[in-house]
Design a protein around this motif. Structure first.
Motif: not given
Ligand SMILES: [Zn+2]
Length: 317
Positions: A90, A176, A172, A123, A30
């Motif tokens: 993460d 990404d 998040h 991700h 990431a």
């Molecule tokens: Zn990530």
């Protein structure tokens, strides 16, 4: 300032070992923590008080809220939770309460979590950057999960716990989706992909502490050092928002990913040539510019997405 030192070959070994250890212990998956916190801070700054308060209310119900408070220090508690939530998907990669499906036995479920899976394939979505290679394999769930998490947050039938679990993931993954190498992998004639540049070794002379790295990690680290927090985080975010305008369109997850994939095709890979390419000054300057712009775009878009999802029902509070 980065101090450049000239060392004899003998004293380079500890650096090489450090670099190796760093790479082994922190698999690149990431934007690093600085990238995600910058995106979150920019989003927080551009959210209206109603959205902020709805978002904060949901995060307070997350089972790791107390841990986030402990880490956030003396920051505003709601902003602190929002920043820490941005790296939570993460952080759990190194958390023994969780397990990696297919690699480890499931760990016991703890209160508040649907299960303890790390969901490593959320991700990214790996597709060949060149559409001419459309037949090659793709893997990863980034595109699907961005849509599914938004549904969970917007659906009035979702429980408070389901929303609290979904929100850090959404925060998040919006980040990404803006990292070019989370949306593409180059595939060789043998059908083997490069895992979003993780398998592409490079030499980065602009990171003298561990110049031997891989292309994915190089991109992850462009927004700033992983320890960036507090006032330094805020001043970096403010200079970024002074440099870059909000993106002309908020777009959809599919559009963010398509943009990233196009950037992977046109800009993310150094020119072909050496087996292990050395990053040039021109490539580095372009990449830094592009990474910073993507961080700003992700920040504004995250704010817009949360406004949209939380506008009608205040997040189910
Ligand atoms: Zn990530």
């Amino acid at each position: 300032m980065i101090a450049r030192t000239t060392r004899g070959t003998g004293s380079r070994w500890p650096l090489i070992w450090l670099a190796l250890l760093w790479q082994l212990t922190t698999p690149a998956l990431a934007w690093n923590a600085a990238g995600h916190r910058l995106i979150a801070y920019l989003a927080w700054e551009s959210m209206d008080p109603t959205t902020r308060s709805a978002v904060a209310g949901v995060l307070r119900r997350h089972p790791d809220f107390a841990r986030w408070q402990a880490r956030a220090g003396d920051a505003d508690p709601d902003l602190g939770a929002f920043l820490e939530a941005s790296t939570w998907p993460d952080d759990i990669r190194h958390d023994k309460r969780f397990f990696s499906a297919g690699l480890e036995e499931p760990t016991p479920a703890l209160p508040g979590f649907p299960d303890m899976e790390r969901r490593l394939n959320w991700h990214y979505v790996d597709r060949p950057p060149d559409s001419g290679q459309a037949a090659a394999a793709s893997a990863g769930q980034l595109d699907r999960q961005l849509v599914a998490l938004a549904h969970t947050l917007a659906d009035p039938r979702s429980s408070v716990g389901e929303r609290a679990y979904a929100l850090p993931w959404l925060i998040h993954l919006v980040g990404d989706a803006h990292q070019p190498l989370h949306a593409a992998s180059r595939y060789g004639s043998d059908g083997q992909g490069d895992s979003g540049g993780n398998a592409v070794e490079i030499v980065n002379p602009f990171q003298p502490h561990y110049p031997s790295t891989n292309l994915h990690r190089y991109w992850d680290e462009l927004p700033g050092p992983p320890w960036l927090r507090g006032r330094q985080l805020q001043s970096t975010a403010r200079s970024l928002s002074a440099l870059y305008q909000p993106p002309p369109v908020s777009g959809t997850p599919a559009q963010w990913i398509a943009e990233s994939r196009e950037l992977a095709r046109t800009a993310a890979y150094p020119p072909a040539g050496d087996a292990v390419p050395t990053i040039s000054a021109t490539f580095h300057a372009n990449s830094l510019e592009l990474a910073r712009r993507r961080v700003v775009e992700a920040g504004y878009r995250l704010a817009e997405e949360l406004k949209r999802l939380f506008a009608d029902h205040g997040g189910g509070q």
